[in-house]
Write a protein that holds these residues in place. Structure first.
Motif, PDB file in Angstrom:
ATOM      1  N   ASN A 120     125.071 112.544 -36.998  1.00 20.69           N
ATOM      2  CA  ASN A 120     124.546 113.240 -35.824  1.00 20.69           C
ATOM      3  C   ASN A 120     123.585 114.358 -36.227  1.00 20.69           C
ATOM      4  OD1 ASN A 120     125.968 111.617 -34.067  1.00 20.69           O
ATOM      5  ND2 ASN A 120     127.686 113.027 -33.885  1.00 20.69           N
ATOM      6  N   PHE A 121     123.920 115.047 -37.313  1.00 16.98           N
ATOM      7  CA  PHE A 121     123.048 116.118 -37.781  1.00 16.98           C
ATOM      8  C   PHE A 121     121.686 115.555 -38.197  1.00 16.98           C
ATOM      9  CE2 PHE A 121     121.135 118.963 -40.801  1.00 16.98           C
ATOM     10  CZ  PHE A 121     121.374 120.224 -40.278  1.00 16.98           C
ATOM     11  N   GLU A 122     121.704 114.459 -38.941  1.00 14.91           N
ATOM     12  CA  GLU A 122     120.455 113.867 -39.413  1.00 14.91           C
ATOM     13  C   GLU A 122     119.632 113.300 -38.264  1.00 14.91           C
ATOM     14  OE1 GLU A 122     121.735 111.115 -42.393  1.00 14.91           O
ATOM     15  OE2 GLU A 122     122.010 112.669 -43.932  1.00 14.91           O
ATOM     16  N   ALA A 123     120.303 112.741 -37.264  1.00  7.64           N
ATOM     17  CA  ALA A 123     119.577 112.232 -36.094  1.00  7.64           C
ATOM     18  C   ALA A 123     118.934 113.377 -35.320  1.00  7.64           C
ATOM     19  CB  ALA A 123     120.538 111.457 -35.195  1.00  7.64           C
ATOM     20  N   PRO A 143     121.563 120.030 -24.188  1.00  9.32           N
ATOM     21  CA  PRO A 143     121.918 118.612 -24.036  1.00  9.32           C
ATOM     22  C   PRO A 143     121.166 117.691 -24.989  1.00  9.32           C
ATOM     23  CG  PRO A 143     121.564 119.647 -21.899  1.00  9.32           C
ATOM     24  CD  PRO A 143     121.092 120.623 -22.932  1.00  9.32           C
ATOM     25  N   GLN A 144     120.018 118.140 -25.501  1.00 12.38           N
ATOM     26  CA  GLN A 144     119.242 117.296 -26.411  1.00 12.38           C
ATOM     27  C   GLN A 144     119.943 117.088 -27.755  1.00 12.38           C
ATOM     28  OE1 GLN A 144     118.226 120.079 -24.974  1.00 12.38           O
ATOM     29  NE2 GLN A 144     116.446 119.636 -23.673  1.00 12.38           N
ATOM     30  N   SER A 145     120.838 117.997 -28.110  1.00 15.54           N
ATOM     31  CA  SER A 145     121.527 117.911 -29.404  1.00 15.54           C
ATOM     32  C   SER A 145     122.767 117.031 -29.304  1.00 15.54           C
ATOM     33  CB  SER A 145     121.936 119.305 -29.885  1.00 15.54           C
ATOM     34  OG  SER A 145     122.754 119.209 -31.042  1.00 15.54           O
ATOM     35  N   ARG A 146     123.060 116.342 -30.384  1.00 17.43           N
ATOM     36  CA  ARG A 146     124.266 115.516 -30.456  1.00 17.43           C
ATOM     37  C   ARG A 146     125.518 116.354 -30.673  1.00 17.43           C
ATOM     38  NH1 ARG A 146     119.821 113.167 -31.765  1.00 17.43           N
ATOM     39  NH2 ARG A 146     119.429 110.962 -31.338  1.00 17.43           N
ATOM     40  N   ALA A 147     125.347 117.660 -30.843  1.00 18.47           N
ATOM     41  CA  ALA A 147     126.491 118.583 -30.942  1.00 18.47           C
ATOM     42  C   ALA A 147     126.795 119.227 -29.592  1.00 18.47           C
ATOM     43  CB  ALA A 147     126.195 119.664 -31.983  1.00 18.47           C
TER      44      ALA A 147
END
Length: 349
Positions: free
Chosen positions: A282-285, A245-249
């Motif tokens: 999202n990847f960079e965040a 859940p911590q990931s934006r993916a």
């Protein structure tokens, strides 16, 4: 009395103008040829019927193209051809290639394609380009952009008229994950800096793949995804989504539609630009928080396409895997990932 004189002057002026127009038509230069086109017919409205305009003749041929009568009660019954959100799923036998080509030829479309040949992946480029010439949007304008850190090793491949290749140098990397992750950034910049106003569609494809059959206008759409050949029989709980859940993916166990390939996706420039910008952001965040999604840009792409449903879904025909035997529902393989030894080609495999 004044009103009567006014009407008389008006009649005289109108009569004079009408006579002048008739004299011009009779004695003046020939009328320029004009063409009236509708969805079903065209005709020339000019006294000169000797020379046919080739483009108009083609439109006539397209509008009168002969093909089998379409049916809404007969067709493929072994596969699903429509998603729950009413996006078509493209399989062999679900479209007429001649009819589709005739529609898009009238629009004079152009298609861009990106391919990344970084490090030892350059070895796959020749086969990719040669088979693309044979099967990828044949008869249409195509511009392939090759991102590579080895521009001197890009092979010379003869391309048909209207097709071209541009080599864009990029830095190499010691981690294949970083190469994968940067794709969205580079695709975003390509669209913003080079393609705006110079095309309509773009496809982003893996270089370690080759074409075996037609990939053409049937694949065009706003946002186009390809079903991953390794998971289309599986329940979504088995999909390799990013589950943290911590990931934006992040995609939860009970969420998701299909598992889509990161090695083949595309659509209109506007839709792909939005996808690339969102996935990059999202990847960079995530990276700032020390998180790297399970399958880098493919994980972010799957998250994006779960929320933003693709308008067209391509079946696993459009990115099969050469090490897999063909299932009965796969009537044709159009594009496939070649067999390879990752330990030999990936810098940190």
């Amino acid at each position: 009395m004044q009103a009567s004189k006014g009407r008389c002057v008006t009649v005289i002026l109108l009569t004079t103008l009408l006579l002048m127009g008739m004299l011009y038509v009779y004695f003046g230069p020939p009328l320029r040829k004009e063409v009236v086109i509708s969805n079903h017919e065209f005709h020339l409205v000019s006294p000169d019927h000797q020379r046919w305009d080739e483009r108009i003749k083609k439109l006539w041929d397209y509008n009168h193209l002969r093909y089998p009568q379409p049916s809404i009660v007969k067709g493929r019954t072994d596969v699903v051809t429509l998603t729950p959100w009413l996006a078509p799923v493209v399989w062999e036998g679900t479209f007429n290639p001649d009819l589709l080509d005739s529609i898009y030829q009238q629009q004079d479309i152009s298609v861009a394609a990106t391919v990344f040949a970084v490090g030892k992946y350059i070895m796959f480029l020749k086969n990719f380009l040669e088979t693309a010439e044979e099967y990828f949007f044949v008869g249409f304008k195509v511009h392939i952009y090759v991102f590579t850190d080895r521009p001197d090793e890009v092979p010379q491949v003869k391309m048909a008229p209207g097709r071209q290749l541009t080599v864009l140098p990029v830095p190499s990397s010691n981690r294949w994950q970083e190469i994968s992750a940067r794709r969205m950034e580079l695709i975003q910049k390509l669209i913003e800096e080079r393609l705006q106003g110079h095309g309509k569609y773009i496809f982003c494809l893996d270089v370690d793949s080759k074409f075996h059959g037609r990939w053409g206008t049937e694949s065009l759409g706003g946002l186009v995804a390809v079903i991953h050949p390794g998971y289309y029989w599986d329940p979504r709980s088995n999909f390799p989504y990013e589950r943290r859940p911590q990931s934006r993916a992040y995609v939860a166990e009970e969420e998701g539609d299909f598992y889509y390939c990161g090695g083949a996706f595309g659509g209109s420039l506007e839709e792909v630009l939005l996808l690339a910008k969102t996935c990059r952001s999202n990847f960079e965040a995530d990276a700032k928080e020390g998180i790297e999604a399970a399958w880098q840009e493919e994980s972010h792409l799957n998250r994006y396409m779960w929320i933003n449903k693709p308008s067209k879904v391509l079946s696993p025909e459009y990115l099969w895997q050469d090490f897999k035997s063909r299932n009965s529902e796969i009537h044709i393989i159009r594009f496939s990932g070649v067999v390879k030894n990752y330990a030999e080609i990936r810098p940190n495999a």
